[in-house]
Scaffold this motif. Structure first.
Motif, PDB file in Angstrom:
ATOM      1  N   PRO A 109      -0.190   6.809  84.829  1.00  0.00           N
ATOM      2  CA  PRO A 109       0.378   7.533  85.965  1.00  0.00           C
ATOM      3  C   PRO A 109       1.663   6.862  86.459  1.00  0.00           C
ATOM      4  O   PRO A 109       1.853   5.657  86.291  1.00  0.00           O
ATOM      5  CB  PRO A 109      -0.715   7.452  87.040  1.00  0.00           C
ATOM      6  CG  PRO A 109      -1.967   7.118  86.299  1.00  0.00           C
ATOM      7  CD  PRO A 109      -1.528   6.306  85.125  1.00  0.00           C
ATOM      8  N   ARG A 169       0.618  18.795  86.752  1.00  0.00           N
ATOM      9  CA  ARG A 169       1.232  17.755  85.905  1.00  0.00           C
ATOM     10  C   ARG A 169       0.362  17.405  84.703  1.00  0.00           C
ATOM     11  O   ARG A 169       0.869  17.179  83.614  1.00  0.00           O
ATOM     12  CB  ARG A 169       1.523  16.507  86.724  1.00  0.00           C
ATOM     13  CG  ARG A 169       2.670  16.741  87.671  1.00  0.00           C
ATOM     14  CD  ARG A 169       3.273  15.474  88.108  1.00  0.00           C
ATOM     15  NE  ARG A 169       4.395  15.819  88.979  1.00  0.00           N
ATOM     16  CZ  ARG A 169       5.004  14.973  89.732  1.00  0.00           C
ATOM     17  NH1 ARG A 169       4.640  13.713  89.714  1.00  0.00           N
ATOM     18  NH2 ARG A 169       6.000  15.345  90.494  1.00  0.00           N
ATOM     19  N   TYR A 170      -0.925  17.347  84.907  1.00  0.00           N
ATOM     20  CA  TYR A 170      -1.804  17.021  83.786  1.00  0.00           C
ATOM     21  C   TYR A 170      -1.848  18.179  82.787  1.00  0.00           C
ATOM     22  O   TYR A 170      -1.946  17.953  81.579  1.00  0.00           O
ATOM     23  CB  TYR A 170      -3.190  16.629  84.288  1.00  0.00           C
ATOM     24  CG  TYR A 170      -3.238  15.215  84.831  1.00  0.00           C
ATOM     25  CD1 TYR A 170      -3.986  14.233  84.196  1.00  0.00           C
ATOM     26  CD2 TYR A 170      -2.520  14.847  85.962  1.00  0.00           C
ATOM     27  CE1 TYR A 170      -4.022  12.936  84.676  1.00  0.00           C
ATOM     28  CE2 TYR A 170      -2.554  13.555  86.457  1.00  0.00           C
ATOM     29  CZ  TYR A 170      -3.306  12.603  85.805  1.00  0.00           C
ATOM     30  OH  TYR A 170      -3.325  11.308  86.282  1.00  0.00           O
ATOM     31  N   PHE A 186       1.913   3.441  95.478  1.00  0.00           N
ATOM     32  CA  PHE A 186       1.379   4.796  95.587  1.00  0.00           C
ATOM     33  C   PHE A 186       1.371   5.399  94.202  1.00  0.00           C
ATOM     34  O   PHE A 186       2.308   5.208  93.423  1.00  0.00           O
ATOM     35  CB  PHE A 186       2.248   5.663  96.516  1.00  0.00           C
ATOM     36  CG  PHE A 186       1.848   7.111  96.488  1.00  0.00           C
ATOM     37  CD1 PHE A 186       0.808   7.571  97.282  1.00  0.00           C
ATOM     38  CD2 PHE A 186       2.482   8.012  95.631  1.00  0.00           C
ATOM     39  CE1 PHE A 186       0.426   8.916  97.237  1.00  0.00           C
ATOM     40  CE2 PHE A 186       2.102   9.345  95.579  1.00  0.00           C
ATOM     41  CZ  PHE A 186       1.073   9.794  96.388  1.00  0.00           C
ATOM     42  N   MET A 187       0.307   6.145  93.887  1.00  0.00           N
ATOM     43  CA  MET A 187       0.254   6.886  92.634  1.00  0.00           C
ATOM     44  C   MET A 187      -0.660   8.087  92.816  1.00  0.00           C
ATOM     45  O   MET A 187      -1.579   8.052  93.620  1.00  0.00           O
ATOM     46  CB  MET A 187      -0.234   6.011  91.479  1.00  0.00           C
ATOM     47  CG  MET A 187      -1.664   5.532  91.617  1.00  0.00           C
ATOM     48  SD  MET A 187      -2.176   4.393  90.318  1.00  0.00           S
ATOM     49  CE  MET A 187      -3.138   5.456  89.282  1.00  0.00           C
ATOM     50  N   GLN A 188      -0.367   9.159  92.077  1.00  0.00           N
ATOM     51  CA  GLN A 188      -1.263  10.310  92.053  1.00  0.00           C
ATOM     52  C   GLN A 188      -2.283  10.062  90.952  1.00  0.00           C
ATOM     53  O   GLN A 188      -1.911   9.769  89.814  1.00  0.00           O
ATOM     54  CB  GLN A 188      -0.496  11.592  91.750  1.00  0.00           C
ATOM     55  CG  GLN A 188       0.348  12.079  92.882  1.00  0.00           C
ATOM     56  CD  GLN A 188       1.006  13.421  92.573  1.00  0.00           C
ATOM     57  OE1 GLN A 188       1.131  13.829  91.423  1.00  0.00           O
ATOM     58  NE2 GLN A 188       1.423  14.108  93.614  1.00  0.00           N
ATOM     59  N   THR A 189      -3.558  10.198  91.294  1.00  0.00           N
ATOM     60  CA  THR A 189      -4.605  10.017  90.289  1.00  0.00           C
ATOM     61  C   THR A 189      -5.043  11.336  89.673  1.00  0.00           C
ATOM     62  O   THR A 189      -5.753  11.333  88.676  1.00  0.00           O
ATOM     63  CB  THR A 189      -5.823   9.300  90.898  1.00  0.00           C
ATOM     64  OG1 THR A 189      -6.321  10.074  92.003  1.00  0.00           O
ATOM     65  CG2 THR A 189      -5.453   7.899  91.373  1.00  0.00           C
ATOM     66  N   TRP A 190      -4.599  12.447  90.245  1.00  0.00           N
ATOM     67  CA  TRP A 190      -4.856  13.761  89.652  1.00  0.00           C
ATOM     68  C   TRP A 190      -3.913  14.773  90.270  1.00  0.00           C
ATOM     69  O   TRP A 190      -3.760  14.828  91.496  1.00  0.00           O
ATOM     70  CB  TRP A 190      -6.302  14.200  89.865  1.00  0.00           C
ATOM     71  CG  TRP A 190      -6.552  15.615  89.414  1.00  0.00           C
ATOM     72  CD1 TRP A 190      -6.840  16.691  90.203  1.00  0.00           C
ATOM     73  CD2 TRP A 190      -6.526  16.130  88.076  1.00  0.00           C
ATOM     74  NE1 TRP A 190      -6.993  17.830  89.439  1.00  0.00           N
ATOM     75  CE2 TRP A 190      -6.808  17.500  88.119  1.00  0.00           C
ATOM     76  CE3 TRP A 190      -6.285  15.549  86.831  1.00  0.00           C
ATOM     77  CZ2 TRP A 190      -6.865  18.307  87.000  1.00  0.00           C
ATOM     78  CZ3 TRP A 190      -6.346  16.347  85.702  1.00  0.00           C
ATOM     79  CH2 TRP A 190      -6.635  17.702  85.787  1.00  0.00           C
ATOM     80  N   ASN A 191      -3.279  15.546  89.426  1.00  0.00           N
ATOM     81  CA  ASN A 191      -2.425  16.648  89.843  1.00  0.00           C
ATOM     82  C   ASN A 191      -2.572  17.688  88.734  1.00  0.00           C
ATOM     83  O   ASN A 191      -2.060  17.494  87.627  1.00  0.00           O
ATOM     84  CB  ASN A 191      -0.971  16.174  89.974  1.00  0.00           C
ATOM     85  CG  ASN A 191      -0.022  17.276  90.351  1.00  0.00           C
ATOM     86  OD1 ASN A 191      -0.068  18.374  89.780  1.00  0.00           O
ATOM     87  ND2 ASN A 191       0.863  16.996  91.289  1.00  0.00           N
TER      88      ASN A 191
END
Length: 186
Positions: free
Chosen positions: A16, A34-35, A26-31
């Protein structure tokens, strides 16, 4: 976000995008959007969190019917994470891939439906988080013994600590084929 293919079809390593500064990160762990761009389309319905100490091995678990795809990551500590293709009829049936996941590398592993999954805790403790595409149904839970010689998984341990349930799982070849995901019927 970067996504890497592994030797097994559809099992993917995700790095990520992390925004880091003096305050932390900060990071997105699910989107979902995007995935989906990297081929991971999933409707996650359940999130799980486990805390384990060094030497614990959890797995190899699967659910059939009602298989679960998983997106796994480590929030604290480090694990050696393994996915095994148990889809009967797959050209990679019985093959595995292993990767180190840790709080410091922030990597994720996407494991599609039809794979058994397990992990070994390398650090003092590990806080392990994972999203699932189907609900946990104890009556559909299955497993394979962690040290199945036909799989030949190179675990970083010889004598892990296992649950009573994990100690009793059979070898892959001992499981009736009608109890495994069938790639030919999907």
């Amino acid at each position: 976000m970067k996504c890497y293919n592994t030797l097994l079809p559809d099992v993917k390593v995700i790095d990520p995008r992390v925004f880091e500064d003096s305050r932390g990160f900060f990071m997105q762990t699910w989107n979902a959007a995007r995935y989906a761009e990297v081929g991971i389309v999933a409707n996650f319905v359940q999130d799980n969190l486990s805390l384990s100490t060094r030497g614990i091995l959890r797995g190899l678990h699967y659910q059939q019917p009602n298989p679960q795809a998983k997106l796994v990551q480590v929030l604290q500590g480090e694990v050696f994470d393994v996915a095994v293709d148990i889809r009967y009829g797959s050209p990679t049936f019985g093959q595995w891939v292993g990767i180190t996941l840790s709080a410091s590398n922030r990597r994720q592993l996407y494991i599609p439906e039809g794979f058994a999954h397990g992990f070994y805790v390398v650090s003092q403790t590990a806080l392990f988080a994972y999203k699932c595409t189907d609900f946990y149904l104890p009556q559909h839970e299955g497993g394979i013994c962690w040290d199945d010689p036909d799989l030949g998984i190179t675990w970083p341990v010889v004598e892990p600590t296992l649950s009573a349930k994990d100690k009793q799982y059979p070898k892959l070849k001992e499981i009736p084929l009608d109890c495994l995901p069938n790639l030919r019927l999907e």
